[in-house]
Design an enzyme around this catalytic site. Structure first.
Site, mmCIF file in Angstrom:
data_model
loop_
_atom_site.group_PDB
_atom_site.id
_atom_site.type_symbol
_atom_site.label_atom_id
_atom_site.label_comp_id
_atom_site.label_asym_id
_atom_site.label_seq_id
_atom_site.Cartn_x
_atom_site.Cartn_y
_atom_site.Cartn_z
ATOM 1 N N PRO A 157 8.599 -143.185 -12.188
ATOM 2 C CA PRO A 157 9.991 -142.940 -12.573
ATOM 3 C C PRO A 157 10.929 -143.802 -11.747
ATOM 4 O O PRO A 157 10.688 -144.057 -10.566
ATOM 5 C CB PRO A 157 10.180 -141.447 -12.278
ATOM 6 C CG PRO A 157 9.127 -141.120 -11.276
ATOM 7 C CD PRO A 157 7.965 -141.996 -11.611
ATOM 8 N N GLU A 158 11.985 -144.295 -12.386
ATOM 9 C CA GLU A 158 12.982 -145.098 -11.694
ATOM 10 C C GLU A 158 14.251 -144.270 -11.530
ATOM 11 O O GLU A 158 14.286 -143.079 -11.853
ATOM 12 C CB GLU A 158 13.219 -146.392 -12.473
ATOM 13 C CG GLU A 158 11.948 -147.239 -12.586
ATOM 14 C CD GLU A 158 12.172 -148.576 -13.252
ATOM 15 O OE1 GLU A 158 13.299 -149.114 -13.176
ATOM 16 O OE2 GLU A 158 11.220 -149.102 -13.867
ATOM 17 N N LYS A 178 15.066 -143.954 -5.692
ATOM 18 C CA LYS A 178 14.066 -143.130 -6.372
ATOM 19 C C LYS A 178 13.683 -141.904 -5.545
ATOM 20 O O LYS A 178 12.793 -141.153 -5.950
ATOM 21 C CB LYS A 178 12.818 -143.967 -6.646
ATOM 22 C CG LYS A 178 13.081 -145.265 -7.401
ATOM 23 C CD LYS A 178 11.806 -146.081 -7.496
ATOM 24 C CE LYS A 178 12.065 -147.476 -8.038
ATOM 25 N NZ LYS A 178 10.828 -148.277 -8.111
ATOM 26 N N HIS A 182 -2.376 -128.407 -13.995
ATOM 27 C CA HIS A 182 -1.881 -129.321 -12.970
ATOM 28 C C HIS A 182 -0.692 -128.750 -12.201
ATOM 29 O O HIS A 182 0.115 -129.505 -11.651
ATOM 30 C CB HIS A 182 -1.520 -130.683 -13.570
ATOM 31 C CG HIS A 182 -2.573 -131.256 -14.472
ATOM 32 N ND1 HIS A 182 -3.840 -131.580 -14.029
ATOM 33 C CD2 HIS A 182 -2.548 -131.527 -15.811
ATOM 34 C CE1 HIS A 182 -4.553 -132.060 -15.045
ATOM 35 N NE2 HIS A 182 -3.799 -132.025 -16.135
ATOM 36 N N ARG A 207 -1.545 -136.552 -12.041
ATOM 37 C CA ARG A 207 -2.296 -137.602 -11.349
ATOM 38 C C ARG A 207 -2.348 -137.410 -9.833
ATOM 39 O O ARG A 207 -2.983 -138.183 -9.130
ATOM 40 C CB ARG A 207 -1.707 -138.973 -11.701
ATOM 41 C CG ARG A 207 -1.830 -139.275 -13.196
ATOM 42 C CD ARG A 207 -1.068 -140.527 -13.600
ATOM 43 N NE ARG A 207 -1.120 -140.729 -15.051
ATOM 44 C CZ ARG A 207 -0.353 -141.585 -15.711
ATOM 45 N NH1 ARG A 207 0.528 -142.315 -15.069
ATOM 46 N NH2 ARG A 207 -0.465 -141.708 -17.016
ATOM 47 N N ARG A 221 1.858 -155.950 -12.139
ATOM 48 C CA ARG A 221 2.476 -155.224 -13.247
ATOM 49 C C ARG A 221 2.903 -156.244 -14.296
ATOM 50 O O ARG A 221 2.697 -157.442 -14.139
ATOM 51 C CB ARG A 221 3.665 -154.394 -12.747
ATOM 52 C CG ARG A 221 4.832 -155.214 -12.209
ATOM 53 C CD ARG A 221 5.779 -154.363 -11.412
ATOM 54 N NE ARG A 221 5.294 -154.153 -10.057
ATOM 55 C CZ ARG A 221 5.863 -153.352 -9.164
ATOM 56 N NH1 ARG A 221 6.938 -152.677 -9.505
ATOM 57 N NH2 ARG A 221 5.383 -153.222 -7.967
#
Length: 304
Positions: free
Chosen positions: A2-3, A61, A100, A119, A278
């Site tokens: 996420p940004e 962030k 999760h 994750r 990336r």
């Protein structure tokens, strides 16, 4: 990951639903969720139970919750690492547990704050506040004291940031991603800002005018503002707000994720190339790649 817009959407949700609420019962079941806490899950539980969430803060962030109205150096805060897939969700405490779910905090209004992380790269840490290293007088979580101001920060000076970027003289996109120079800009919004400014990400910052660098930073702020209006950029169900809703700005992206499609400005097919492990997206028509530097010639000496 996420940004800034995605993190800001979560922060606003926490400000609405969690600030002012007491954490009446805290449970941390994921060992990885507490891996940055020296005393593990038990220490997080002991430090948070009974505390009142007094603020939801963000720089770049980084996201954290202040506690008991104490925002002085050394006071506790809950630093939230969203990682690749972390979600801060607010739901009715009677709702069934979801997959999760690694941490939860019951609130005094009958709701529950949940940290869900598929994750497991994210986590919670209770850390002290400290003065930012940039001398702005801003208090940040101690592990994030080195993070620079972002384009939405009142302390952000685009001209000063542009001078620092030009002073490094390397690929400009690499510097946009350096959170010690300007925070909050990640891969998606760097590509979008560079496209809007007509600057190729591999252009050397030292060969880019100060005006052009400032323009890139201004476009970064503008494109992230546009994303905020749409709730952020979501490519899957992992990027959601505190109510579990995804953002829709991915539908308005001009170059990121559009390899092979025509540029919205000139029609040239968008190109994707590898960059810093990336993908980097650009229009070769609007953003001509920089010329490769010629290798210095070597004079050979004859051997008798």
């Amino acid at each position: 990951m996420p940004e800034l817009p995605e993190v800001e959407v979560v922060r606003r949700g926490l400000e609405t639903h969690v600030v002012g609420r007491r954490l009446v019962d805290v449970e941390v079941t994921g060992a990885r969720t507490a891996r940055r806490q020296p005393g593990g899950p038990e220490e997080i539980v002991a430090l948070l139970t009974g505390r009142v969430v007094s603020g939801a803060r963000r720089r770049g962030k980084y996201l954290w919750l202040t506690l008991d109205g104490d925002e002085t150096p050394g006071s506790d805060c809950l630093l939230v690492h969203l990682g690749m897939s972390g979600q801060m969700l607010v739901t009715d405490s009677r709702a069934p547990a979801v997959r999760h779910l690694h941490a939860r905090a019951a609130l005094d209004d009958g709701n529950e704050l949940r940290f869900v992380d598929q994750r497991t790269f994210g986590g919670w840490t209770v850390v002290p506040l400290a003065d930012a290293l940039d001398g702005s007088g801003t208090l940040l979580p101690a592990p994030a004291a080195h993070i620079a101001a972002d384009p939405f920060d009142p302390a952000f000076d685009a001209r000063s940031a542009a001078r620092r970027i030009r002073g490094r003289d390397t690929e400009i996109k690499r510097l946009l991603l350096d959170q010690t120079l300007v925070s909050g800009i990640g891969n998606i919004y760097a590509d979008e800002a560079l496209w809007r400014a007509g600057v190729h990400g591999r252009r050397r910052s030292g060969a880019t005018t100060l005006t052009a660098v400032i323009e890139v930073l201004d476009h970064a702020r503008d494109v992230m503002t546009d994303a905020l209006e749409e709730g952020g950029t979501s490519f899957d169900a992992l990027y959601v707000d505190v109510n579990g809703a995804s953002g829709y700005f991915d539908r308005a992206l001009d170059v990121y994720g559009r390899a092979g499609l025509p540029c919205a400005r000139c029609g040239t097919p968008v190109v994707r190339e590898d960059f810093m492990n990336r993908g980097s997206h650009f229009c070769p028509g609007c953003q001509p790649p920089p010329r490769r530097r010629k290798a210095p010639s070597r004079r050979t000496r004859s051997v008798r």
